[in-house]
Design a protein around this motif. Structure first.
Motif, PDB file in Angstrom:
ATOM      1  N   TYR A   1       0.850  -1.314   0.229  1.00  0.00           N
ATOM      2  CA  TYR A   1       0.298   0.188   0.024  1.00  0.00           C
ATOM      3  C   TYR A   1       0.790   1.088  -0.120  1.00  0.00           C
ATOM      4  O   TYR A   1       0.630   2.142  -0.841  1.00  0.00           O
ATOM      5  N   CYS A   2       2.322   1.275   0.837  1.00  0.00           N
ATOM      6  CA  CYS A   2       2.547   2.624   0.977  1.00  0.00           C
ATOM      7  C   CYS A   2       3.608   2.576  -1.067  1.00  0.00           C
ATOM      8  O   CYS A   2       3.422   3.787  -0.909  1.00  0.00           O
ATOM      9  N   GLU A   3       3.954   1.661  -1.206  1.00  0.00           N
ATOM     10  CA  GLU A   3       4.079   1.599  -2.167  1.00  0.00           C
ATOM     11  C   GLU A   3       3.300   2.244  -3.424  1.00  0.00           C
ATOM     12  O   GLU A   3       3.886   2.811  -4.126  1.00  0.00           O
ATOM     13  N   SER A   4       2.217   1.839  -3.251  1.00  0.00           N
ATOM     14  CA  SER A   4       1.490   2.040  -4.534  1.00  0.00           C
ATOM     15  C   SER A   4       0.673   4.134  -4.080  1.00  0.00           C
ATOM     16  O   SER A   4       0.786   4.603  -5.164  1.00  0.00           O
ATOM     17  N   GLU A   5       1.292   4.066  -3.551  1.00  0.00           N
ATOM     18  CA  GLU A   5       0.580   5.442  -2.714  1.00  0.00           C
ATOM     19  C   GLU A   5       2.079   6.168  -2.889  1.00  0.00           C
ATOM     20  O   GLU A   5       2.208   7.413  -3.798  1.00  0.00           O
ATOM     21  N   ARG A   6       3.532   5.981  -2.996  1.00  0.00           N
ATOM     22  CA  ARG A   6       4.484   6.356  -3.312  1.00  0.00           C
ATOM     23  C   ARG A   6       4.407   6.499  -4.456  1.00  0.00           C
ATOM     24  O   ARG A   6       4.873   7.540  -4.819  1.00  0.00           O
ATOM     25  N   ASP A   7       4.410   5.614  -5.819  1.00  0.00           N
ATOM     26  CA  ASP A   7       4.204   5.814  -6.914  1.00  0.00           C
ATOM     27  C   ASP A   7       3.373   6.701  -7.458  1.00  0.00           C
ATOM     28  O   ASP A   7       3.511   7.019  -8.949  1.00  0.00           O
ATOM     29  N   ALA A   8       2.080   6.758  -6.922  1.00  0.00           N
ATOM     30  CA  ALA A   8       0.859   7.838  -7.606  1.00  0.00           C
ATOM     31  C   ALA A   8       1.310   9.702  -7.782  1.00  0.00           C
ATOM     32  O   ALA A   8       0.869  10.339  -8.058  1.00  0.00           O
ATOM     33  N   LEU A   9       2.045   9.344  -6.710  1.00  0.00           N
ATOM     34  CA  LEU A   9       2.744  10.546  -6.360  1.00  0.00           C
ATOM     35  C   LEU A   9       3.850  11.326  -6.843  1.00  0.00           C
ATOM     36  O   LEU A   9       3.974  11.961  -7.207  1.00  0.00           O
ATOM     37  N   LEU A  10       4.880  10.209  -6.762  1.00  0.00           N
ATOM     38  CA  LEU A  10       5.607  10.129  -8.022  1.00  0.00           C
ATOM     39  C   LEU A  10       5.715  11.520  -9.526  1.00  0.00           C
ATOM     40  O   LEU A  10       7.358  11.927  -9.876  1.00  0.00           O
ATOM     41  N   PRO A  11       5.059  11.129 -10.182  1.00  0.00           N
ATOM     42  CA  PRO A  11       4.747  11.506 -11.408  1.00  0.00           C
ATOM     43  C   PRO A  11       4.643  13.304 -11.688  1.00  0.00           C
ATOM     44  O   PRO A  11       4.731  14.179 -11.869  1.00  0.00           O
ATOM     45  N   ALA A  12       3.866  13.574 -10.521  1.00  0.00           N
ATOM     46  CA  ALA A  12       4.135  14.869  -9.375  1.00  0.00           C
ATOM     47  C   ALA A  12       5.058  15.813  -9.053  1.00  0.00           C
ATOM     48  O   ALA A  12       5.608  16.810 -10.182  1.00  0.00           O
ATOM     49  N   VAL A  13       5.617  14.813  -8.571  1.00  0.00           N
ATOM     50  CA  VAL A  13       6.894  15.257  -8.459  1.00  0.00           C
ATOM     51  C   VAL A  13       8.208  15.321  -9.082  1.00  0.00           C
ATOM     52  O   VAL A  13       8.786  16.228  -9.225  1.00  0.00           O
ATOM     53  N   ILE A  14       8.053  14.225 -10.013  1.00  0.00           N
ATOM     54  CA  ILE A  14       9.088  14.619 -11.479  1.00  0.00           C
ATOM     55  C   ILE A  14       8.632  15.976 -12.152  1.00  0.00           C
ATOM     56  O   ILE A  14      10.118  16.504 -12.500  1.00  0.00           O
ATOM     57  N   ALA A  15       7.318  16.005 -12.290  1.00  0.00           N
ATOM     58  CA  ALA A  15       6.961  17.516 -13.062  1.00  0.00           C
ATOM     59  C   ALA A  15       7.039  18.296 -12.635  1.00  0.00           C
ATOM     60  O   ALA A  15       7.807  19.777 -13.485  1.00  0.00           O
TER      61      ALA A  15
END
Length: 95
Positions: free
Chosen positions: A72-86
């Protein structure tokens, strides 16, 4: 019994300052109270693992619980990563 320091406690200052993230986008700063809770959780998990040593049923139950939370933690993090990278200003597109 002497326990080795976990990576989280050993790298506390690097986590707080983002200094260790030279090859990745700069994440938002970690809140000190959240890092403190993560460190406390790390200690609790290490103690629980030590208590469960030698009992395959207890270790299997612990693996199941931790695996579910990790997923669950990894899926939450992965959902946020595109916004951080952008938001990374010096990002270079390779395509």
């Amino acid at each position: 019994m002497v326990r080795a320091l976990s990576p989280i406690r050993r790298n506390y200052h690097l986590i707080m300052s983002n200094e260790a993230l030279t090859q990745t986008p700069k994440y938002p700063a970690a809140r000190p109270e959240t890092i403190a809770e993560i460190i406390a959780l790390d200690c609790l998990v290490a103690d629980l693992i030590a208590k469960c040593k030698g009992n395959v049923r207890e270790l299997d139950e612990l693996v199941g619980v931790l695996d579910a939370h990790l997923g669950y933690c990894e899926s939450e993090r992965d959902a946020l990563l595109p916004a951080v990278i952008a938001k990374t200003p010096d990002r270079k597109d390779s395509d």
